[in-house]
Structures are given as C-alpha cells and as structure tokens.
Scaffold this motif. Structure first.
Motif, PDB file in Angstrom:
ATOM      1  N   UNK B  63       0.869  -1.194  -0.069  1.00 33.01           N
ATOM      2  CA  UNK B  63       0.033   0.004   0.024  1.00 33.01           C
ATOM      3  C   UNK B  63       0.942   1.249   0.096  1.00 33.01           C
ATOM      4  N   UNK B  64       1.936   1.241   0.935  1.00 34.57           N
ATOM      5  CA  UNK B  64       2.982   2.414   0.933  1.00 34.57           C
ATOM      6  C   UNK B  64       3.263   2.451  -0.585  1.00 34.57           C
ATOM      7  N   UNK B  65       4.077   1.438  -0.930  1.00 30.70           N
ATOM      8  CA  UNK B  65       4.832   1.630  -2.418  1.00 30.70           C
ATOM      9  C   UNK B  65       3.705   2.251  -3.338  1.00 30.70           C
ATOM     10  N   UNK B  66       2.524   1.804  -3.631  1.00 29.87           N
ATOM     11  CA  UNK B  66       1.361   2.351  -4.205  1.00 29.87           C
ATOM     12  C   UNK B  66       1.358   3.951  -4.229  1.00 29.87           C
ATOM     13  N   UNK B  67       1.047   4.100  -2.828  1.00 34.98           N
ATOM     14  CA  UNK B  67       0.998   5.739  -2.437  1.00 34.98           C
ATOM     15  C   UNK B  67       2.145   6.621  -3.158  1.00 34.98           C
ATOM     16  N   UNK B  68       3.456   6.081  -2.651  1.00 34.53           N
ATOM     17  CA  UNK B  68       4.581   7.044  -3.035  1.00 34.53           C
ATOM     18  C   UNK B  68       4.606   6.897  -4.314  1.00 34.53           C
ATOM     19  N   UNK B  69       4.330   5.741  -5.265  1.00 44.02           N
ATOM     20  CA  UNK B  69       4.321   5.841  -6.715  1.00 44.02           C
ATOM     21  C   UNK B  69       3.393   6.833  -7.248  1.00 44.02           C
ATOM     22  N   UNK B  70       2.140   6.952  -6.450  1.00 48.69           N
ATOM     23  CA  UNK B  70       1.375   7.813  -7.001  1.00 48.69           C
ATOM     24  C   UNK B  70       1.491   9.368  -6.848  1.00 48.69           C
ATOM     25  N   UNK B  71       2.135   9.528  -5.372  1.00 45.93           N
ATOM     26  CA  UNK B  71       2.795  10.831  -5.159  1.00 45.93           C
ATOM     27  C   UNK B  71       3.724  11.280  -6.044  1.00 45.93           C
ATOM     28  N   UNK B  72       4.958  10.073  -6.361  1.00 51.58           N
ATOM     29  CA  UNK B  72       5.933  10.678  -7.288  1.00 51.58           C
ATOM     30  C   UNK B  72       5.288  10.844  -8.840  1.00 51.58           C
ATOM     31  N   UNK B  73       4.375  10.259  -9.443  1.00 52.03           N
ATOM     32  CA  UNK B  73       3.799  10.422 -10.474  1.00 52.03           C
ATOM     33  C   UNK B  73       3.189  11.872 -10.480  1.00 52.03           C
ATOM     34  N   UNK B  74       2.512  12.239  -9.196  1.00 51.79           N
ATOM     35  CA  UNK B  74       1.704  13.426  -9.462  1.00 51.79           C
ATOM     36  C   UNK B  74       2.892  14.481  -9.409  1.00 51.79           C
ATOM     37  N   UNK B  75       3.778  14.356  -8.655  1.00 44.56           N
ATOM     38  CA  UNK B  75       4.935  15.454  -8.586  1.00 44.56           C
ATOM     39  C   UNK B  75       5.641  15.594  -9.898  1.00 44.56           C
ATOM     40  N   UNK B  76       5.889  14.430 -10.558  1.00 43.29           N
ATOM     41  CA  UNK B  76       6.233  14.497 -11.941  1.00 43.29           C
ATOM     42  C   UNK B  76       5.482  15.252 -12.724  1.00 43.29           C
ATOM     43  N   UNK B  77       4.193  14.892 -12.713  1.00 47.16           N
ATOM     44  CA  UNK B  77       3.311  15.500 -13.570  1.00 47.16           C
ATOM     45  C   UNK B  77       3.423  17.098 -13.440  1.00 47.16           C
ATOM     46  N   UNK B  78       3.153  17.390 -12.229  1.00 47.03           N
ATOM     47  CA  UNK B  78       3.253  18.919 -11.935  1.00 47.03           C
ATOM     48  C   UNK B  78       4.444  19.736 -12.358  1.00 47.03           C
ATOM     49  N   UNK B  79       5.717  18.828 -12.091  1.00 45.47           N
ATOM     50  CA  UNK B  79       6.963  19.524 -12.628  1.00 45.47           C
ATOM     51  C   UNK B  79       6.940  19.565 -14.111  1.00 45.47           C
ATOM     52  N   UNK B  80       6.307  18.653 -14.656  1.00 43.85           N
ATOM     53  CA  UNK B  80       6.430  18.648 -16.388  1.00 43.85           C
ATOM     54  C   UNK B  80       5.310  19.815 -16.552  1.00 43.85           C
ATOM     55  N   UNK B  81       4.381  19.893 -16.046  1.00 46.97           N
ATOM     56  CA  UNK B  81       3.391  20.979 -16.416  1.00 46.97           C
ATOM     57  C   UNK B  81       3.986  22.370 -16.197  1.00 46.97           C
ATOM     58  N   UNK B  82       4.663  22.367 -15.168  1.00 46.79           N
ATOM     59  CA  UNK B  82       5.287  23.902 -14.862  1.00 46.79           C
ATOM     60  C   UNK B  82       6.314  24.137 -16.113  1.00 46.79           C
ATOM     61  N   UNK B  83       7.016  22.847 -16.333  1.00 48.80           N
ATOM     62  CA  UNK B  83       8.068  23.215 -17.541  1.00 48.80           C
ATOM     63  C   UNK B  83       7.187  23.657 -18.602  1.00 48.80           C
ATOM     64  N   UNK B  84       6.256  22.918 -19.007  1.00 51.12           N
ATOM     65  CA  UNK B  84       5.561  23.148 -20.160  1.00 51.12           C
ATOM     66  C   UNK B  84       5.049  24.660 -20.128  1.00 51.12           C
ATOM     67  N   UNK B  85       4.549  25.007 -19.120  1.00 50.27           N
ATOM     68  CA  UNK B  85       4.140  26.241 -18.727  1.00 50.27           C
ATOM     69  C   UNK B  85       5.100  27.503 -19.074  1.00 50.27           C
ATOM     70  N   UNK B  86       6.415  27.052 -18.511  1.00 49.14           N
ATOM     71  CA  UNK B  86       7.583  27.820 -18.724  1.00 49.14           C
ATOM     72  C   UNK B  86       7.835  28.039 -20.418  1.00 49.14           C
TER      73      UNK B  86
END
Lengths: 244, 190
Positions: B63-86
């Motif tokens: 369960x923890x692995x899944x949660x951390x994976x999801x969090x990581x993915x969301x963080x990555x998506x956010x950073x990608x989005x920021x980069x795209x905005x930039x």
C-alpha cells in the motif's frame, strides 16, 4: 448422522491420545478445523501478498481491502495509540471470520460455536486489556469505574454497576459469538431435518427457509467476527485512552 | 430474537433427554476443553506471528509503495506541467519579439521604399525638365532655321517664276530685299 441437531457440535479425538499430567490434549476435530482455518488464512494472505503490483489483482485487492477495513476500524474506535495492536486485531478478526465461514461448509465443524474457544479469546482480551490499563495508567485506571459528573449520592451504586459491567465483558463477548454460531447452525440443522421428514409433499418449504437461512448465516458469520473485533477495539480504547 | 427463542425452545425440547443420552449441549462437556484451549493457543499464536511478521508488513509495504508511486507520479506530472508552462511563456515571448521585429522591418522597408521612390521621382522629373528644355531650344533653332530656309526657298521660287513668266533675269538682291520685307510684314501680322 443422527437427527439430533446438536450432534454437529460433538468433539471427538482424531489420532493418538495425548495426555500431559493427566490432562487430555488430544488432537480433535475442533483442532483440525482450527488448523484448516489457519491454513486457509495463510493461503489467502499468501495469494494476496504474492505479487507486488501497483494495480492489484483480485487477491491482492481483497487483502488490501481487509487491511484498510481493519485499519480504519481501529483508528475510528481506539485512535492512534492502538497502532501496535493492529496485527492482533487483524489476526483476531480474520481468524474468527474464517472459523465462522469454514463452519458454513456442510459437514464441517464450527470452531467458534464452542463456548470454551470464545471464552478463551474473551478472557485473553479481558485480562490483557486490564493489565494494559494498569500498566499505562497505574491505579488511575480504576477511574474507569467512576464516571464523571455523577452525583455523590449515586456514586456507590454506579460504581457497583460499572464494576459488574466491566467484569461481565468477557462473558458477554464470548457468549455473543458462541450463541450466535450455535443457534444459527442448530436452526440450519433443524430445517434440514424437516426437509427430509416432510418429504416431497411439503419439504420444499423448509428447504426455502434453509437456503434463506444459509444466506443469513453467512451475514451473521461476518457480522459476528466484525462485532468481536470492534468490541475488542473498544475495550482497548478504554485501556489506552482513559476517558470517562 | 427469533434465534434466541428457537434456541430456548430447542433447549427445552432436548432437556428431557439431556440426562438420558449423550445429547444436550456438547459445548458444556468439559472432556476436551483443555485440548481445545491448548490447540487454539498454538494455532492462533502461529497465525498471529505469521500475520504480524510476514503478511501485515507485506500488505503495508504494498500500500505504501503504491501511495509513494502515485505521489511521485503526481509530482512528476506537476513539474512537467510547470516546465510546459514555462516553455509556453518563452514561446509566447519569442513570438511577440518576432512580431515586433517584423513590424519594425516592415516599417523600415516601407520608409526606405518611399524614400527611394521619392528620389527616383525627383531624378526623373529633373531629367524630364532637362529634356524639355533641350527640345524647346531645338524647336526654337528649327524655327529660326526654317524661317531662313523659307526665305531662301521663296527667293528661288520667285526668281524662277519671274524668269518663267517674264523671260528675263532680275537681279537677285532686289528680290531678296522684297522677300524679307514681305516676311517682316507677315511676321508682324502674325
């Protein structure tokens, strides 16, 4: 099989007689079904933890639902302090559940329909919780018998009632599970017997009842395991967080 | 409730035979109580240790692995989005700059062309003026020449006519004088 509906609860020994200090500790059919339940649990959890997938399979999903279910139950009733007792509550719930469910199979034996088994659980929980309460709170744990906001005049009576209710906890806990299991299985047996004795003419009526009762009994099997576990959580909560 | 009632009736029914046969509640027969508690302790302890040491940590780990994976993915998506905005911002600013430059180049070109046209126009006008001036002068010259020529031709024609008609030669100077006199008169008339 006799027509006696209580026959299903008979305990008889399997294999050689084991005697230690004159106490009979032979392996019985009850022990066998305990073992079957334990092995079923192990297989179920083994299947549930076999793969580590991000998107879980059926068994993994089931075991994770079970984990989250019990985790939520404990945090709702006993709070954060009960975290170390999670494996115990988990084992208790799943063991009682599997014993009840294995008992639903025809010709099987229901471990939890024996008062001595449920009483052993209940006494263990009762004694454990009481010791835990005294270890954590010392003599302040006795405050559990003195509810706050009670007039001084009523206090002796309330205290006696509280002490009686506290002491009757193991009895109520064990009898609830045992009586539910025994009553359900006896009823199933009685209706099953009616099917045979009434024959083709009117036998379909108790058969219908039997089918409905089986569904009900499966619900009860789950519900009693849940009640057993949640009451344990509540007693644990009293010992861990002394509100009153 | 129904269960409890049926249970009690059942117990009452079986109570008659409870002392007679082995019937009744086998649960209350203490023969195997010790055995049941003994085996329960062993089996439940075993399952408890299995669950506490193996299964619960495994499920929790999953369960923890899944949660951390999801969090990581969301963080990555956010950073990608920021980069795209930039990147988008950068792109937009580039486009704005380019537009500005294009406008500048356009206006500069227009100005240059206008200047070019103006200077060419002036040049052409100057040329035309020059040409016109030359042409006028030439016309003037032609005019004078032609007049002179007309005088000469007239003199010759007149002397020939006189010779043809009167069969005698007049002296040329008198004819010339007469013609120039007439021409002068005409000129004045015109």
């Amino acid at each position: 099989m006799a027509t006696n509906p209580m026959h299903q609860f008979n305990v008889y020994k399997i294999g050689p007689e084991i005697k230690i200090n004159g106490i009979d500790l032979s392996f019985t059919n009850a022990s066998l079904f305990m073992l079957i339940s334990a092995i079923s649990i192990s297989i179920f959890l083994l299947l549930g933890t076999k793969d580590k997938k991000i998107i879980p399979g059926k068994f993994q999903l089931l075991s994770e639902i079970l984990y989250n279910f019990i985790s939520k139950m404990i945090s709702d009733t006993a709070g954060k302090k009960a975290k170390p007792y999670f494996p115990f509550i988990f084992s208790l719930f799943i063991f009682v559940l599997f014993c009840n469910m294995v008992g639903m199979l025809p010709y099987s034996f229901t471990v939890t329909s024996h008062i001595i088994v449920t009483l052993a659980f209940a006494m263990f929980i009762f004694i454990g919780v009481t010791i835990l309460g005294f270890v954590i709170h010392g003599f302040k744990y006795l405050k559990i018998f003195v509810p706050s906001g009670v007039p001084v005049v009523l206090l002796p009576i309330i205290m006696i009632i509280e002490i009686i209710s506290y002491l009757s906890r193991p009895v109520s806990l064990s009898v609830r599970l045992f009586a539910n299991m025994m009553a359900g299985h006896t009823m199933l047996k009685v209706f099953g017997g009616f099917v045979i004795s009434l024959g083709l003419v009117a036998g379909w009526l108790p058969l219908t009842f039997s089918v409905a009762l089986t569904g009900l009994e499966i619900l009860v099997a789950f519900l009693q395991a849940y009640v057993f576990a949640i009451l344990t959580c509540i007693y644990l909560n009293d010992a861990l967080n002394l509100h009153h | 409730m129904i269960k409890i009632i049926s249970l009690t009736t059942l117990l009452l029914l079986t109570l008659n035979t409870v002392y007679a046969a082995e019937a009744g509640m086998p649960q209350l027969d203490p023969t195997y109580w010790a055995s049941q508690v003994f085996w329960l302790t062993i089996i439940f302890s075993a399952i408890y240790f299995l669950i506490a040491k193996i299964f619960v940590p495994k499920i929790k780990g999953n369960i923890d692995a899944r949660e951390s994976q999801i969090r990581k993915d969301i963080d990555e998506a956010n950073s990608l989005k920021e980069e795209a905005d930039r990147k988008l911002q950068k792109y937009n600013s580039l486009i704005d700059e380019a537009k500005l430059e294009a406008r500048k180049i356009l206006s500069e070109g227009r100005k240059k062309i206008n200047e070019d046209i103006q200077s060419k126009k002036e040049q052409i006008e100057k040329d035309i003026q020059k040409e016109t001036l030359g042409a006028t002068k030439e016309i003037e010259k032609f005019k004078i020449n032609s007049l002179n020529k007309v005088n000469v031709i007239s003199e010759e024609i007149i002397s020939e006519i006189i010779q043809d008609i009167f069969k005698e030669d007049l002296n040329k100077s008198s004819i010339k004088a007469t013609v120039s006199e007439v021409m002068k008169e005409r000129k004045n008339q015109i």
